[in-house]
Motif scaffolding. Sequence first.
Motif, PDB file in Angstrom:
ATOM      1  N   UNK A 256       0.722  -1.334  -0.108  1.00  0.00           N
ATOM      2  CA  UNK A 256      -0.039   0.136  -0.147  1.00  0.00           C
ATOM      3  C   UNK A 256       0.784   1.442   0.189  1.00  0.00           C
ATOM      4  N   UNK A 257       1.999   1.050   0.483  1.00  0.00           N
ATOM      5  CA  UNK A 257       2.989   2.205   0.519  1.00  0.00           C
ATOM      6  C   UNK A 257       3.949   2.219  -0.514  1.00  0.00           C
ATOM      7  N   UNK A 258       3.570   1.441  -1.482  1.00  0.00           N
ATOM      8  CA  UNK A 258       4.336   1.314  -2.819  1.00  0.00           C
ATOM      9  C   UNK A 258       5.729   0.973  -2.340  1.00  0.00           C
ATOM     10  N   UNK A 259       5.943   0.069  -1.545  1.00  0.00           N
ATOM     11  CA  UNK A 259       7.368  -0.606  -1.195  1.00  0.00           C
ATOM     12  C   UNK A 259       7.170  -1.873  -1.647  1.00  0.00           C
ATOM     13  N   UNK A 260       8.423  -2.300  -2.435  1.00  0.00           N
ATOM     14  CA  UNK A 260       8.342  -3.802  -3.086  1.00  0.00           C
ATOM     15  C   UNK A 260       9.140  -4.432  -2.032  1.00  0.00           C
ATOM     16  N   UNK A 261       9.074  -5.919  -1.766  1.00  0.00           N
ATOM     17  CA  UNK A 261       9.632  -6.597  -0.808  1.00  0.00           C
ATOM     18  C   UNK A 261      10.670  -7.457  -1.826  1.00  0.00           C
ATOM     19  N   UNK A 262      12.077  -7.327  -1.140  1.00  0.00           N
ATOM     20  CA  UNK A 262      13.050  -8.049  -2.176  1.00  0.00           C
ATOM     21  C   UNK A 262      13.277  -9.594  -1.496  1.00  0.00           C
ATOM     22  N   UNK A 263      13.016  -9.725  -0.268  1.00  0.00           N
ATOM     23  CA  UNK A 263      13.487 -10.874   0.634  1.00  0.00           C
ATOM     24  C   UNK A 263      12.864 -10.822   1.923  1.00  0.00           C
ATOM     25  N   UNK A 264      12.562 -12.231   2.349  1.00  0.00           N
ATOM     26  CA  UNK A 264      11.873 -12.453   3.765  1.00  0.00           C
ATOM     27  C   UNK A 264      12.739 -13.458   4.396  1.00  0.00           C
ATOM     28  N   UNK A 265      13.031 -13.329   5.544  1.00  0.00           N
ATOM     29  CA  UNK A 265      13.439 -14.505   6.475  1.00  0.00           C
ATOM     30  C   UNK A 265      12.642 -14.624   7.760  1.00  0.00           C
ATOM     31  N   UNK A 266      12.192 -15.764   8.038  1.00  0.00           N
ATOM     32  CA  UNK A 266      11.555 -15.831   9.215  1.00  0.00           C
ATOM     33  C   UNK A 266      12.612 -16.534  10.205  1.00  0.00           C
ATOM     34  N   UNK A 267      12.697 -16.067  11.226  1.00  0.00           N
ATOM     35  CA  UNK A 267      14.077 -16.367  12.242  1.00  0.00           C
ATOM     36  C   UNK A 267      13.659 -16.797  13.699  1.00  0.00           C
ATOM     37  N   UNK A 268      14.255 -17.514  14.311  1.00  0.00           N
ATOM     38  CA  UNK A 268      14.261 -17.507  15.811  1.00  0.00           C
ATOM     39  C   UNK A 268      12.867 -17.732  16.349  1.00  0.00           C
ATOM     40  N   UNK A 269      12.098 -18.938  15.823  1.00  0.00           N
ATOM     41  CA  UNK A 269      10.872 -19.121  15.930  1.00  0.00           C
ATOM     42  C   UNK A 269      10.812 -19.611  17.386  1.00  0.00           C
ATOM     43  N   UNK A 270       9.921 -18.869  18.229  1.00  0.00           N
ATOM     44  CA  UNK A 270       9.745 -19.413  19.820  1.00  0.00           C
ATOM     45  C   UNK A 270       8.390 -20.087  19.771  1.00  0.00           C
ATOM     46  N   UNK A 271       8.608 -21.390  19.766  1.00  0.00           N
ATOM     47  CA  UNK A 271       7.295 -22.530  19.430  1.00  0.00           C
ATOM     48  C   UNK A 271       6.276 -21.961  20.862  1.00  0.00           C
ATOM     49  N   UNK A 272       7.070 -21.908  21.992  1.00  0.00           N
ATOM     50  CA  UNK A 272       6.496 -21.994  23.268  1.00  0.00           C
ATOM     51  C   UNK A 272       5.501 -20.566  23.403  1.00  0.00           C
ATOM     52  N   UNK A 273       6.117 -19.614  22.996  1.00  0.00           N
ATOM     53  CA  UNK A 273       5.488 -18.386  22.990  1.00  0.00           C
ATOM     54  C   UNK A 273       4.780 -17.876  21.586  1.00  0.00           C
TER      55      UNK A 273
END
Length: 435
Positions: free
Chosen positions: A374-391
């Motif tokens: 919506x702000x006219x910003x294009x994503x180059x890459x995404x990382x999902x890190x340090x997943x905290x399963x408990x919380x």
Amino acid sequence: MAAARTDNQVTGIGLLGLGIVGSAVARAVIERHRTEDSSASLKVVAAVVRNTSRPRAVDIDSSIVSTDPKSVIANPEVGIVVELMGGEEPAFDYITTALKAGKHVVTANKEVMCKRGSELLATAAENNVKLFYEASVGGGIPIIGPLMNDLTANRIQSVRAIINGTTNFILTKMANEGADFNDVLSEAQELGYAESDPSADVDGYDALYKISVLARLAYHTEVPVDVIYREGIREVHAKDFRYAKELGFTIKLLAVAQASNETGLLARVHPALISFDVPMASVNGVLNAVEVEGDMVGPLWFQGPGAGPEPTASAVMGDVLRIVKGAPSNGSGTATTQPFEIASMSDHFCQYYIRITVSDQAGVLANVARVLGDADISINSVLQKDTDIENGHADLVIMTHPAREANMQKAVSSINELDSVLRLDNLLRVENYAE
Ligand code: HSE
């Protein structure tokens, strides 16, 4: 013209400050420029200290040491006043008094040259004396001289610099050791690399004063403190180094001044992601580096010790000797034809690194991507890190394509309002270099 030389052709130096830098200057005068064995005969004839009983790092005649700056400036034997006190006042007052008294002045004071430099240079010109300030930026690195003299045929396209050794020391340790900012700051304070009140360095003021001084020379335009964008390094976390590294970057506190007819002149100080592929990424520890790009010469690289008594005294002594040897006037910097408009940070255009703590659930990434889109910003890459399963939390690290700062700031507000976003932890700019 100043009475730079006493009757027997010795130039008298008056030191305002005899701390570690002042002592190194005095040592250089004593050891290298004795009357009998030097072409430029210098003598420290007066020195000002705060406390006369404190031991000094140089063996100096106690009869010439006082606590009264005005008497040193008025001393008829003093031809060159060397100001090493720092800060805006009373340094501005003392430098002005010295120039009006017909004394040349050499200063290492970036704050006074940033805030009051134009007034002081005008006073020097009116009184037909010189005010040199090579030591005020980059310690021992010659950078004022090249901008003032050697590069005058160029239109300067950019000045990009690591010009604060304390923050570079801290960021280098964080990068190498995975340590957190506060731990490294404490260590730097114990080692004497950081002040007990570290704000001038870690909040970016020191780098701001220095880039203002360089920008005035490069662009012939006043670049006052309040038009320079400033952000320090307190919010850079060990995690940011870890994630940036995966993406091919390190993080440095950069001071930048860039100008073109299309964009105007923008000066900014902030932590920046720097690709490992460019030389700036390898400037480590307390080292400083300044990269200047001119339209004729192309990119130039100046690197070296940005602080410390001997390197700073090297720059101070260079100025002193230029005066003694009859250097022409101050020079006025490089070949800008007309002053640039000052640009706003909101028009800055770069890639962004965003670190967000989110609830690890369906649709979160889509929501964040929608806000950016919506702000006219294009994503180059995404990382999902340090997943905290408990919380049920995770870090989302997004690298964007180049975008406008104003759009990014709008997106940041909207991201913060999303239900599934716990917090937007960090937003860092990527410093883009031409391929
Ligand atoms: N505090 C400065 C630095 C040195 O850390 O680089 C003096 O300008």
